[in-house]
Design an enzyme around this catalytic site. Structure first.
Site, short mmCIF file in Angstrom:
data_model
loop_
_atom_site.label_atom_id
_atom_site.label_comp_id
_atom_site.label_asym_id
_atom_site.label_seq_id
_atom_site.Cartn_x
_atom_site.Cartn_y
_atom_site.Cartn_z
N ARG A 1 -69.41 -94.31 54.42
CA ARG A 1 -70.05 -93.53 53.37
C ARG A 1 -69.25 -93.60 52.05
NH1 ARG A 1 -74.62 -91.17 51.45
NH2 ARG A 1 -74.24 -89.13 50.50
N GLU B 1 -69.23 -70.02 82.40
CA GLU B 1 -67.96 -70.17 83.16
C GLU B 1 -66.86 -69.26 82.60
OE1 GLU B 1 -67.48 -71.47 85.83
OE2 GLU B 1 -69.12 -72.86 86.14
P1 TGC Z 1 -60.94 -58.86 90.07
O1 TGC Z 1 -60.58 -57.50 90.54
O2 TGC Z 1 -60.11 -59.52 89.06
O3 TGC Z 1 -61.06 -59.83 91.34
C1 TGC Z 1 -61.90 -59.55 92.46
C2 TGC Z 1 -61.41 -60.43 93.59
O4 TGC Z 1 -61.49 -61.81 93.22
C3 TGC Z 1 -60.18 -62.41 93.18
N1 TGC Z 1 -60.13 -63.28 92.01
C4 TGC Z 1 -60.18 -64.61 92.10
N2 TGC Z 1 -60.25 -65.42 93.16
C5 TGC Z 1 -60.30 -66.74 92.94
N3 TGC Z 1 -60.30 -67.25 91.68
C6 TGC Z 1 -60.25 -66.48 90.59
N4 TGC Z 1 -60.27 -67.01 89.37
C7 TGC Z 1 -60.18 -65.09 90.76
N5 TGC Z 1 -60.12 -64.02 89.93
C8 TGC Z 1 -60.09 -62.93 90.70
C9 TGC Z 1 -59.22 -61.24 93.10
O5 TGC Z 1 -57.96 -61.58 93.62
C10 TGC Z 1 -59.93 -60.21 93.94
O6 TGC Z 1 -59.77 -60.58 95.29
P2 TGC Z 1 -59.72 -59.47 96.46
O7 TGC Z 1 -59.46 -60.25 97.70
O8 TGC Z 1 -58.61 -58.53 96.07
O9 TGC Z 1 -61.05 -58.80 96.45
O10 TGC Z 1 -62.46 -58.81 89.61
P3 TGC Z 1 -63.13 -58.14 88.35
O11 TGC Z 1 -64.42 -57.51 88.82
O12 TGC Z 1 -62.16 -57.27 87.60
O13 TGC Z 1 -63.56 -59.39 87.44
C11 TGC Z 1 -62.64 -60.23 86.88
C12 TGC Z 1 -63.34 -61.23 85.93
C13 TGC Z 1 -63.95 -60.53 84.73
C14 TGC Z 1 -62.25 -62.19 85.46
C15 TGC Z 1 -64.44 -62.03 86.66
O14 TGC Z 1 -65.48 -61.19 87.02
C16 TGC Z 1 -64.99 -63.17 85.84
O15 TGC Z 1 -64.40 -64.26 85.86
N6 TGC Z 1 -66.12 -62.98 85.11
C17 TGC Z 1 -66.81 -64.08 84.43
C18 TGC Z 1 -68.01 -64.50 85.23
C19 TGC Z 1 -68.31 -65.98 85.09
O16 TGC Z 1 -67.50 -66.79 84.70
N7 TGC Z 1 -69.50 -66.36 85.49
C20 TGC Z 1 -69.87 -67.77 85.53
C21 TGC Z 1 -71.15 -67.98 86.28
S1 TGC Z 1 -71.44 -69.64 86.80
C22 TGC Z 1 -71.71 -70.48 85.37
O17 TGC Z 1 -71.57 -70.00 84.31
C23 TGC Z 1 -72.12 -71.91 85.53
S2 TGC Z 1 -72.36 -72.66 84.02
C24 TGC Z 1 -72.85 -74.24 84.37
C25 TGC Z 1 -71.73 -75.24 84.30
O18 TGC Z 1 -70.64 -75.00 84.83
O19 TGC Z 1 -71.90 -76.30 83.72
P1 FAD Z 2 -72.33 -60.70 78.59
O1 FAD Z 2 -71.52 -60.55 79.84
O2 FAD Z 2 -73.40 -59.70 78.33
O3 FAD Z 2 -71.32 -60.73 77.35
C1 FAD Z 2 -71.75 -60.49 76.00
C2 FAD Z 2 -70.50 -60.44 75.11
O4 FAD Z 2 -69.65 -59.38 75.57
C3 FAD Z 2 -69.67 -61.71 75.20
O5 FAD Z 2 -69.12 -62.02 73.95
C4 FAD Z 2 -68.55 -61.31 76.15
O6 FAD Z 2 -67.38 -62.08 76.01
C5 FAD Z 2 -68.35 -59.89 75.76
N1 FAD Z 2 -67.66 -59.13 76.80
C6 FAD Z 2 -67.98 -59.05 78.11
N2 FAD Z 2 -67.11 -58.29 78.78
C7 FAD Z 2 -66.20 -57.86 77.85
C8 FAD Z 2 -65.04 -57.04 77.89
N3 FAD Z 2 -64.61 -56.50 79.04
N4 FAD Z 2 -64.36 -56.81 76.75
C9 FAD Z 2 -64.78 -57.35 75.58
N5 FAD Z 2 -65.87 -58.15 75.47
C10 FAD Z 2 -66.56 -58.39 76.59
N6 FAD Z 2 -74.59 -68.51 85.51
C11 FAD Z 2 -74.66 -68.83 86.84
O7 FAD Z 2 -74.42 -67.99 87.70
N7 FAD Z 2 -75.01 -70.09 87.23
C12 FAD Z 2 -75.30 -71.08 86.35
O8 FAD Z 2 -75.61 -72.21 86.76
C13 FAD Z 2 -75.26 -70.77 84.94
N8 FAD Z 2 -75.60 -71.71 84.02
C14 FAD Z 2 -75.67 -71.36 82.69
C15 FAD Z 2 -76.17 -72.28 81.77
C16 FAD Z 2 -76.27 -71.93 80.43
C17 FAD Z 2 -76.84 -72.90 79.46
C18 FAD Z 2 -75.82 -70.65 79.99
C19 FAD Z 2 -75.89 -70.28 78.54
C20 FAD Z 2 -75.34 -69.74 80.91
C21 FAD Z 2 -75.26 -70.06 82.27
N9 FAD Z 2 -74.85 -69.14 83.23
C22 FAD Z 2 -74.89 -69.45 84.57
C23 FAD Z 2 -74.54 -67.77 82.82
C24 FAD Z 2 -73.17 -67.57 82.21
O9 FAD Z 2 -72.16 -67.67 83.16
C25 FAD Z 2 -73.17 -66.19 81.52
O10 FAD Z 2 -74.00 -66.32 80.38
C26 FAD Z 2 -71.77 -65.74 81.13
O11 FAD Z 2 -71.01 -65.43 82.28
C27 FAD Z 2 -71.80 -64.52 80.19
O12 FAD Z 2 -72.66 -63.54 80.64
P2 FAD Z 2 -73.78 -62.90 79.65
O13 FAD Z 2 -74.51 -64.02 79.00
O14 FAD Z 2 -74.55 -61.91 80.44
O15 FAD Z 2 -72.95 -62.18 78.52
#
Ligand code: TGC
Ligand code: FAD
Length: 396
Positions: free
Chosen positions: A277, A372
């Site tokens: 460019r 995630e």
């Molecule tokens: P917390 O009290 O911290 O833990 C409950 C139990 O879980 C154990 N733990 C873990 N174990 C394995 N790996 C980890 N990273 C772990 N973190 C905690 C912990 O030791 C405990 O075990 P036990 O035996 O004592 O019961 O739980 P909390 O309710 O305070 O939550 C903690 C928090 C917020 C970090 C957790 O809930 C969290 O990571 N939230 C985010 C949810 C999330 O990432 N969702 C994703 C859904 S799947 C997705 O998005 C797919 S996208 C598609 C793609 O990948 O391309």
């Molecule tokens: P919320 O939890 O409502 O969060 C809203 C806002 O609040 C965020 O900014 C967050 O960081 C903030 N927040 C939350 N908690 C706190 C706190 N304690 N203190 C301060 N701020 C906070 N999920 C699956 O299970 N399987 C899948 O295959 C999957 N695929 C996905 C694909 C796409 C394209 C997308 C967009 C999402 C997917 N998800 C899947 C879901 C994804 O994991 C969630 O969107 C994510 O975990 C956040 O949850 P939420 O969207 O309900 O946001």
């Protein structure tokens, strides 16, 4: 076509190849060739249409050997974790949707069955999932429980020898095209996982439309309306949130590398554009302000790559802690998104079209920043590791 530049490629500045095992590099190069030849020429059309040929794609990715590649046995390749990360990087260099398909299949659905499933569940599903004949999805998130999966409302109750599932999952990658769903639900024994064939009566997976991000990926709702399953459908050993969180560790690890693929692609396209460019009678690449942007972005890309490779090495040694995955996911996705946005500024108006990959990557990375574990969730994981205090819940 991958962008061609006249200078040194950003990651070459860091000589990162000297840190990569030749076997892992060979896998990376195979994946790069496949996506360059087979996917890159078609990705913009899929993104624009908001449709992907998921079944055909899964078969091709199965043939390539990337589905569950880091798992052992059951038709999986058993590669190093670093090789898996590098493969994710090449997939995401083309589109985050492609890496998502592979992450959800291998790191979430297959890993859940591989790690927590019965021998019967493994034999039934893993070999077909490794070839891409069967597609999997992973249902954790719900409309009212995303960052806090402990708040899920989906419930499984016993009915004689069977289980009955009711609830709704939201934002589920691969949902509408899946043959099998790993669904997490509350039970009297705590949170349990269920292996749900998607042709079970009462299961449906309507697609979520009108997305502005991850358009080359299937995202769906899962509706479980009185889904009756035999006892053999439950993941037998794992109870509690550690079950699904153990799977998230795997997928988050892939994103630590994957996001950098998107950033690298943006930067390479931008350097090539800036060289071509002409502005104010000289190439855009010859202006100091442009070079400062390119230098700063290359620094962040390279630092992210060093972090990813360190994370990979720790995982291959069996020494990677969950909070260390949060370090990588938080930094590398945040920086990749910043790079994509900065690249867009260098491209000017041309940057808003699908003729260049940067805004497509930036839009995708908005989802990657959220799924995630959002950036805020990973900041809080790190805050907890640093202070010993959990700040997830008000008053806790
Ligand atoms: P917390 O009290 O911290 O833990 C409950 C139990 O879980 C154990 N733990 C873990 N174990 C394995 N790996 C980890 N990273 C772990 N973190 C905690 C912990 O030791 C405990 O075990 P036990 O035996 O004592 O019961 O739980 P909390 O309710 O305070 O939550 C903690 C928090 C917020 C970090 C957790 O809930 C969290 O990571 N939230 C985010 C949810 C999330 O990432 N969702 C994703 C859904 S799947 C997705 O998005 C797919 S996208 C598609 C793609 O990948 O391309
Ligand atoms: P919320 O939890 O409502 O969060 C809203 C806002 O609040 C965020 O900014 C967050 O960081 C903030 N927040 C939350 N908690 C706190 C706190 N304690 N203190 C301060 N701020 C906070 N999920 C699956 O299970 N399987 C899948 O295959 C999957 N695929 C996905 C694909 C796409 C394209 C997308 C967009 C999402 C997917 N998800 C899947 C879901 C994804 O994991 C969630 O969107 C994510 O975990 C956040 O949850 P939420 O969207 O309900 O946001």
């Amino acid at each position: 076509m991958m962008a061609k530049t006249r200078g040194t490629a950003p990651l070459t500045l860091f000589a990162v190849d000297t840190l990569i095992d030749p076997q892992d590099a060979a896998i990376r190069d195979t994946v790069r060739k496949f996506v360059t030849d087979r996917i890159r020429p078609r990705i913009e059309d899929w993104y624009e249409a908001g449709e992907i040929p998921a079944r055909e794609l899964a078969r091709e990715l199965g043939e390539l050997g990337v589905l569950g590649m880091h798992l052992d046995g059951y038709g999986c390749a058993g590669t190093s974790a670093t090789a898996y990360g590098l493969a994710c990087m090449e997939l995401e260099a083309v589109d985050s949707g492609l890496r998502s398909l592979v992450s959800v299949q291998g790191s979430l659905a297959m890993f859940a069955i591989w790690k927590h499933g019965s021998e019967e569940q493994k034999q039934q599903w893993l070999p077909r999932m490794a070839t891409g004949e069967a597609i999997g999805c992973f249902g954790l998130t719900e409309p009212d429980a995303g960052s806090n999966p402990a708040g899920m409302r989906t419930r499984a109750v016993r009915d004689g020898d069977d289980w009955i599932l009711n609830g709704t999952k939201m934002w589920i990658t691969n949902g509408s095209v899946a043959d099998v769903a790993v669904v997490w639900a509350q039970t009297d024994e705590g949170i349990c996982g269920f292996v749900v064939p998607t042709d079970t009566p009462g299961f449906s997976a309507p697609p979520i439309r009108r997305k502005l991000s991850l358009r080359a990926s299937v995202t769906s709702e899962l509706v479980l309306d009185g889904v009756r399953l035999p006892q053999s459908a439950i993941l037998p050993v794992v109870r509690g949130l550690s079950g699904p969180l153990s799977c998230l560790n795997e997928a988050r690890f892939g994103i630590v590398f994957g996001a950098l693929g998107a950033a690298r692609d943006c930067l390479e396209a931008t350097i090539a554009y800036a060289q071509e460019r002409e502005i104010f009678d000289k190439p855009l690449a010859a202006f100091q302000l442009t070079q400062a942007k390119l230098a700063d972005m290359s620094l962040e890309l390279g630092k992210g790559m060093l972090l990813a490779l360190h994370t990979g090495r720790l995982k291959d040694q069996g020494a990677l802690e969950p909070h260390q995955i949060s370090l990588g996911k938080l930094n590398n996705v945040r920086e990749a998104l910043a790079i994509a946005r900065e690249c867009r500024t260098v491209l000017g108006a041309a940057g808003i079209t699908l003729d260049y990959p940067v805004l497509r990557h930036a839009n995708n990375l908005e989802s990657v920043l959220t799924y995630e574990g959002t950036s805020e969730v990973h900041q809080l994981v790190l805050g907890r590791a640093l202070t010993g205090q959990s700040a997830f819940r008000a008053g806790v």
